[in-house]
Design an enzyme around this catalytic site. Structure first.
Site, PDB file in Angstrom:
ATOM      1  N   TYR A   1       7.948  36.126  -0.182  1.00 58.30           N
ATOM      2  CA  TYR A   1       9.011  36.207   0.827  1.00 58.30           C
ATOM      3  C   TYR A   1       9.512  37.641   0.907  1.00 58.30           C
ATOM      4  CZ  TYR A   1      10.224  31.788   2.969  1.00 58.30           C
ATOM      5  OH  TYR A   1      10.226  30.692   3.769  1.00 58.30           O
TER       6      TYR A   1
ATOM      7  N   GLU B   1      11.968  38.923   3.710  1.00 59.82           N
ATOM      8  CA  GLU B   1      12.836  39.149   4.886  1.00 59.82           C
ATOM      9  C   GLU B   1      13.390  40.569   4.888  1.00 59.82           C
ATOM     10  OE1 GLU B   1      12.872  36.251   3.312  1.00 59.82           O
ATOM     11  OE2 GLU B   1      13.637  34.625   4.602  1.00 59.82           O
TER      12      GLU B   1
ATOM     13  N   ASP C   1       2.235  44.429  28.442  1.00 58.22           N
ATOM     14  CA  ASP C   1       1.636  43.511  27.471  1.00 58.22           C
ATOM     15  C   ASP C   1       0.142  43.802  27.478  1.00 58.22           C
ATOM     16  OD1 ASP C   1       0.463  41.417  26.146  1.00 58.22           O
ATOM     17  OD2 ASP C   1       1.691  39.866  27.074  1.00 58.22           O
TER      18      ASP C   1
ATOM     19  N   THR D   1      -1.155  41.323  21.024  1.00 62.41           N
ATOM     20  CA  THR D   1      -1.627  40.510  19.910  1.00 62.41           C
ATOM     21  C   THR D   1      -2.561  41.404  19.104  1.00 62.41           C
ATOM     22  OG1 THR D   1      -3.361  39.687  21.353  1.00 62.41           O
ATOM     23  CG2 THR D   1      -1.487  38.228  20.983  1.00 62.41           C
TER      24      THR D   1
ATOM     25  N   LYS E   1      -7.908  39.106  19.516  1.00 58.18           N
ATOM     26  CA  LYS E   1      -8.564  39.505  20.760  1.00 58.18           C
ATOM     27  C   LYS E   1      -9.432  40.762  20.541  1.00 58.18           C
ATOM     28  CE  LYS E   1      -5.165  37.401  23.882  1.00 58.18           C
ATOM     29  NZ  LYS E   1      -3.823  37.296  23.289  1.00 58.18           N
TER      30      LYS E   1
ATOM     31  N   ARG F   1      -4.936  36.751  13.720  1.00 57.05           N
ATOM     32  CA  ARG F   1      -4.041  36.271  14.771  1.00 57.05           C
ATOM     33  C   ARG F   1      -2.646  36.783  14.469  1.00 57.05           C
ATOM     34  NH1 ARG F   1      -7.176  33.007  17.364  1.00 57.05           N
ATOM     35  NH2 ARG F   1      -5.608  32.736  18.958  1.00 57.05           N
TER      36      ARG F   1
HETATM   37  N1  DSN Z   1      -4.507  32.494  25.134  1.00 52.78           N
HETATM   38  C1  DSN Z   1      -4.670  33.878  25.430  1.00 52.78           C
HETATM   39  C2  DSN Z   1      -5.816  34.111  26.337  1.00 52.78           C
HETATM   40  O1  DSN Z   1      -6.777  33.400  26.229  1.00 52.78           O
HETATM   41  O2  DSN Z   1      -5.784  35.019  27.152  1.00 52.78           O
HETATM   42  C3  DSN Z   1      -3.456  34.515  25.955  1.00 52.78           C
HETATM   43  O3  DSN Z   1      -2.373  34.150  25.208  1.00 52.78           O
END
Ligand code: DSN
Length: 415
Positions: free
Chosen positions: A52, A54, A197, A223, A226, A232
């Site tokens: 933990y 915080e 974003d 994120t 990707k 993630r």
């Molecule tokens: N789920 C993601 C995507 O596939 O683009 C976006 O959050």
């Protein structure tokens, strides 16, 4: 990979092994997916999950933070170097919490955000009515034109009319580059904070294959999975003047203890993205997407937005092959090719069975696939659509897909 789980929890172990096989033997074309490296996975599964912590480095509410602080500081310095950002917060659990943190840091309930319409390529968390932010804040939307471009003069007029507190750019199915300078100018003109974003293109930006938005936007969210190929998770990059508000909004505003195992894993991914090999990867992701574009166009597929500037394509599959998005996705599932059905601009169909399919190249490029394989993939896809009623032909395409994937192992090579 060796799993201790095999003995302690065979059911879970079995499902992990089965998923590994699915990922190894299938062609992953979902543009938001990728294969994290064994090093990224190792850090994710590390003992930092037990801790933990915080607060922020040097300012925590629990003892025993010397290693956590060092890990989080490494993640922060690598992320800032990677993107050239003044300030960074690596604690957001994913993209949606990162965006919510920005809204809650900067807006009062009822304040206006101007973002891209979901059907034109935007994202659920950019104010779709079904989401919590849309119940708290007021979202206005801009759309793309018939030719797929954003009309910046129109956007300027909407912005002047609705006077947003945040002007939001970014997308999850828009395939074209956007004009960062135009966004900046409009935001300045109407006194809005500019937010980008970059979740979909973060890896391409990190690999210098796509324009870096940092200098143009006050705040950039992303994120870390990707195209960036990390675990993630989410991250917020911003100018110093917003640092305190952002940090407070993430913790204690929205989250409790940060997931330091995830932050350790993010640090590993950022380290990988700083290597020269990641630049080669990011460039190839786009080269591969352009080959897919060319091959689909050759076969008279209708590419929404006219094509791609990134890793991703959106196809009007009703117009292209007389199939709905769901039908197309299901047919390709049968042959081991995974992509997703997707709405297209001004779609007359619903999101559960829309008119489009969305596909992209981050995962297959990580496998090492190049131009030649892209041509084969488009051929398999097209054959599958033509053979949708012929089980034997589908079976034969499934075999071709599996054979091709076997030539490009993801994790098995590291045995
Ligand atoms: N789920 C993601 C995507 O596939 O683009 C976006 O959050």
């Amino acid at each position: 990979m060796k799993y201790i789980l095999q003995k302690s929890d065979p059911k879970i172990s079995y499902l992990i092994a089965k998923e590994l096989r699915r990922q190894e033997e299938g062609m992953e074309l979902i543009p938001s997916e990728n294969y994290a490296s064994p090093a990224v996975l190792e850090a994710l599964g590390s003992v930092f999950t037990n801790k933990y912590s915080e607060g922020y480095p040097g300012r925590r509410y629990y003892g025993g933070q010397e290693n956590v602080d060092a890990i989080e500081n490494l993640a922060l310095s690598r992320a800032k170097k990677l993107f050239g950002a003044e300030h960074c917060n690596v604690q957001p659990l994913s993209g949606a919490p990162a965006n919510l943190a920005v809204y809650s840091a900067l807006l009062k309930p009822g304040d206006t955000v101007l973002g891209m319409d979901l059907s034109c390529g935007g994202h659920l968390t950019h104010g779709h009515p079904v989401t919590l932010p849309a119940k708290i804040y007021h979202f206005e939307r801009y759309k793309t034109e018939e030719d797929g471009k954003i009309d910046y003069e129109k956007l300027r007029k909407i912005a002047k009319k609705v006077k947003p507190k945040i002007l939001l750019a970014g997308f999850s199915s828009y395939t074209r580059k956007i004009n960062y300078g135009a966004f900046k100018k409009i935001a300045q003109e109407v006194g809005a904070i500019s937010l980008f974003d970059m979740a979909h293109v973060a890896g391409l930006v990190a690999g210098k294959a796509y324009p870096n938005p940092i200098a143009y936007f006050d705040i950039v969210t992303t994120t870390t999975h990707k195209s960036l190929r990390g675990p993630r998770g989410g991250m917020i990059l911003c100018k110093k003047e917003f640092a305190q508000a952002i940090d407070k909004a993430v913790f204690p505003g929205l989250q409790g203890g940060p997931h330091e195992n995830n932050i350790a894993s993010k640090a590993v991914a950022f380290g990988e993205a700083l290597l020269p090999s990641f630049r080669v990867y990011a460039k190839q992701v786009i080269v591969n997407a352009k080959i897919l574009e060319k091959e689909f166009k050759k076969r008279k597929y209708h590419l929404v937005f006219g094509g791609t500037d990134s890793h991703m394509l959106l196809i009007d599959i009703v117009k292209s092959r007389g199939l709905t998005g769901k039908q197309a996705q299901d047919i390709l599932d049968e042959v081991g090719i995974t992509l997703n059905k997707n709405v297209i601009p001004y779609d007359l169909r619903g999101p559960m069975d829309p008119s489009g399919i969305r596909l992209g190249t981050p995962a297959i490029t990580t496998r090492g696939m190049k131009e030649g394989e892209m041509k084969m993939i488009v051929e398999y896809i097209d054959r599958a659509f033509l053979a949708s009623e012929k089980p034997r032909e589908l079976k034969s395409i499934r075999k071709d897909v599996r054979d091709l994937c076997k030539q490009f192992p993801v994790y098995k090579k590291s045995k």
